[in-house]
Design a protein around this motif. Sequence first.
Motif, PDB file in Angstrom:
ATOM      1  N   ASP A 296      24.357  60.306  79.952  1.00  0.00           N
ATOM      2  CA  ASP A 296      25.046  61.148  78.965  1.00  0.00           C
ATOM      3  C   ASP A 296      26.155  61.954  79.624  1.00  0.00           C
ATOM      4  OD1 ASP A 296      23.343  60.255  76.935  1.00  0.00           O
ATOM      5  OD2 ASP A 296      21.830  61.760  77.471  1.00  0.00           O
ATOM      6  N   HIS A 297      25.882  62.459  80.835  1.00  0.00           N
ATOM      7  CA  HIS A 297      26.918  63.204  81.570  1.00  0.00           C
ATOM      8  C   HIS A 297      28.139  62.317  81.796  1.00  0.00           C
ATOM      9  CE1 HIS A 297      23.542  65.853  83.439  1.00  0.00           C
ATOM     10  NE2 HIS A 297      23.968  66.360  82.304  1.00  0.00           N
ATOM     11  N   LYS A 300      30.301  62.000  78.736  1.00  0.00           N
ATOM     12  CA  LYS A 300      31.012  63.237  78.430  1.00  0.00           C
ATOM     13  C   LYS A 300      32.160  63.480  79.423  1.00  0.00           C
ATOM     14  CE  LYS A 300      27.086  65.566  76.254  1.00  0.00           C
ATOM     15  NZ  LYS A 300      26.140  66.713  76.343  1.00  0.00           N
ATOM     16  N   ILE A 488      31.985  70.161  81.864  1.00  0.00           N
ATOM     17  CA  ILE A 488      30.985  70.131  80.808  1.00  0.00           C
ATOM     18  C   ILE A 488      29.829  71.001  81.273  1.00  0.00           C
ATOM     19  CG2 ILE A 488      31.659  67.825  80.020  1.00  0.00           C
ATOM     20  CD1 ILE A 488      29.140  66.729  81.445  1.00  0.00           C
TER      21      ILE A 488
END
Length: 719
Positions: A296-297, A300, A488
Motif C-alpha cells: 500500500d505504501h 501511495k 505520506i
Amino acid sequence: MSSSKQITFNRRSFLKTSALAGGGMLIGFNLFNACSNNAKLPVDISKLNYNDFNAFIKISDEGKVTIFSPNPEIGQGVKTAMPMLIAEELDVAWEDVYVQQGKLDTKNYTRQVAGGSQSIRRSWQPLREVGATARQMLVNAAAAQWGVDASTCKVDKGIITNAKGEQLTYGNVVKAAALLDIPETIQLKDPKNFSIVGKGKGNVDIDKIITGQPLFGLDYKAEGMQYASVLRPPAFGKTLETFDATATKAVAGVTDVIKFGDKIGVIATNTWAAMKGKKALVAQWKQTKPAESTADHDKKLVALLNSDDLKIRRKDGNVKQAFATADKIIERTYEAPFLPHNCMEPMNFFANVTPEKIYLVGPIQTPEGTARGVAKKLNRDESEVDLQMTRMGGGFGRRLRGDFVLEAAELSHRTKKPIKLVYSREDDMTAGVYRPSSKYKLTASIKDGALTGYRLQEACVNANMYGLIPNFFPAGALEHYQVESGQIKSNISTGAWRAPYTNFLASAEQSFFDELAEALGTDRVALHMQLLDKVKQNPNPKIKYSPERLQGVLQSVAKVSNWGNAPEGVYQGLSVYYCHNTHVAEVADIIMDNGTPVVKKVSCVVDCGIVVNPLGAMNQIKGGILDGIGHTMYADFSFKDGTPSSKNFDTYKLIRMAQTPRIDVHFIESQEDPTGLGEPTLPPIGAAVANAIYKATGQRLTKQPYEKALLENKAKVLG
C-alpha cells in the motif's frame, strides 16, 4: 584556515581552574561555549562531583594527564580523537594521557550528541583552545619560578625548558599553575608542528574491549538490580486489550509483571527469566489504527510522485521549458525499503528512580534530550536526572531516540527497584525505529548533446529531505534545476538511519548520472568535471559543496583505481558525492562468479580536511563502505498488516565476512579544518556498485536490495 594563530579573549569565562588537595590541576571547560559563571570546581579530587563539569583536564604531580571525553562513543572514535586535540595543544606525550568517558552535564555543555558526523568538526577549535590555555598556564608558572619571561620558554612533551636549558615538568609546576590567572592570549600550534594529531592512535578502549572488561551498556550491573523484558504490540496500529500473566508469574525468577500503556513489562532476577516470562504472556490486541502494508505504501508513494502535491525545495531557471525543447528526456524511478538499524548491541538501559534522584546508565546518542524526556515522563525536575554514558555497540541513528530509556525509567519508577531493560534481537527489529521507505523520480533533458535540465522528486514515508540537500550537487551546475519532495503519513515509526536522506539519495542520483553519461556519449569523470567547472564559473553562496574539492577526489579516485583501464573480467562503477561536510569519490570493481556479481575491491578517496586520527578515520571509512554494500545488496525489509517481515538474522541478511571486498583508502592532503567521517562514505557506495553491475550485466538496477532485483530479473528471463 588552520595555520598557527594567536587568540585573545576573556579566558575567565571559558576556563575554571582549581588546585587539588592532593596536588595537581583541574581545568574545567565548555566544549562549544563559555563555562557558566557559577560553575564551581572541587578542591579535593576524592570528592569530585561530576555534575559541576562538562569536561575537564586533570594533571597530576607526576605529570600524568587525564582527559575526559564528553561526547557519546558509538564506535566512531571520538573518545580517542577528541582527547587527541587537547593533548596536542597541551603538548604532552600521548603515552602519559589517560582518557575517561565524561558524563552528561546540561549546565556546561551544548551538543553533547553523537550524530550527524559533527563531533570532531564542532570541537576542533574549542578543544585545541582548552589544551593551549592549560599549556600557557603551566609555562607561566614555570617562568615565574625561574623569574624569566614566559615567551623565552619552550615545551616538549610535558617538559618546560628555559633559555638556560633548565627544565621543569608539568608535575613540578602544576600546583602553582592552578593559582595563576587564566591568560588573556594563547597561541595555537601550526598544524605542520603537530605530533599527535595526524598520527594514528589506537582506540583508547581497545585493551578493555578485547579482554571483555565492562564498557558497554549490557555490561553494566548495580547492586539489587533486576532485569526487564517488555512485550509490545505485535504490529503497528494495534493496542493492548487484555492479558493474562498467570503462566508468566510461574516462571522461576520472575518477580513482577507491570502494565504500562500498551506494553507489559516482565521483571525478573535475570534476562533469561524475564524473556521466558514474556513469551509466556497471553495477550489480546485490538486494531485501533490502519494495518499498513508495504504494498500500500508503494502505491501511495508512486501516486505522490506523479501528482502535483510535491513541495518545491529549490527552483533554478525553468525545467519545464528545458524539457519541452529537449532532444531527449531520460527518466528513472529509484526505490528503497524500510531498514532497521540492527546494532550488534541491542537496546538496553539501566534506571534507578529514587525519591531524590533518577540514575540512568547506558548507551544513548542523545543524553541531554533523553534525560529531559525522562524528567518530563516522570514529572520530575531535570536537575534530578543523573545520566552516565557507556560505550555503545553501534548506534547508526537508532540510539538518537531514547524510547527504551523511558521504558526503563518508567518500570523502575513503578516497581521502585533498579531496573536493567534489555531488548531481544526480535524486540530490536520489530519495535524499532526504521529508515523510511522512499522513492526518487529523476528526470533530465538533453539538447544538442548537452545536459540542459534536471528534476529531482522525492516521496518518503513520514520524512523528507532536509533543507541542505537541494544545495548539494548538481545544484549550481545546471541552469534549469528543480527539487521537490512530499511524504505520506504512517503509524510505523521512522527516524534517522546512518547518513539520513543521503544514504539512498546518493545511490539514486549517482546511478542516474551514470546513465546520463552513457546517453551523452561521455565518460563519467569527464561529465562531472565539466559540470563542476560550470559551478566554479558561476559561484553561488547557497551551494554547500566545494566544486574544487569534488574535482580533487574525482581525479584522484580515477587515478588510484585505474579507471577506464581495468583488467579483463573486472567491471568498474564510479560514484562521487558530498554530504556531512565531506567530499568522497569511490570506484567499485566487480567480477562475475557463476553469473553472480561480486564486489572484489573498492577504491575510495576522501577529502575531510585535516585527518585527526588516521587509524580511526580508516576504520570509519571502511565501516561506512561495508555497511553501504551490505544494505544496498542484501537488506530487505517490509510490512504486512503492520507486522515486520523479519524478526532476526535468519530472515534478514547482513553482509558476511566472505562478502567483504578489499578497500583501498586515500586521503586528500589538506590544511582545512576537519569534517565528518562517520557517515560520508556510505551514501556513494550504492551507486558505485550498481554502476559496476550495469557494466557487468547490462542491467540498470533501480530498486534495492540489488541481490533481490537481480534474482527477479533472472527469473523473468528464464520465464
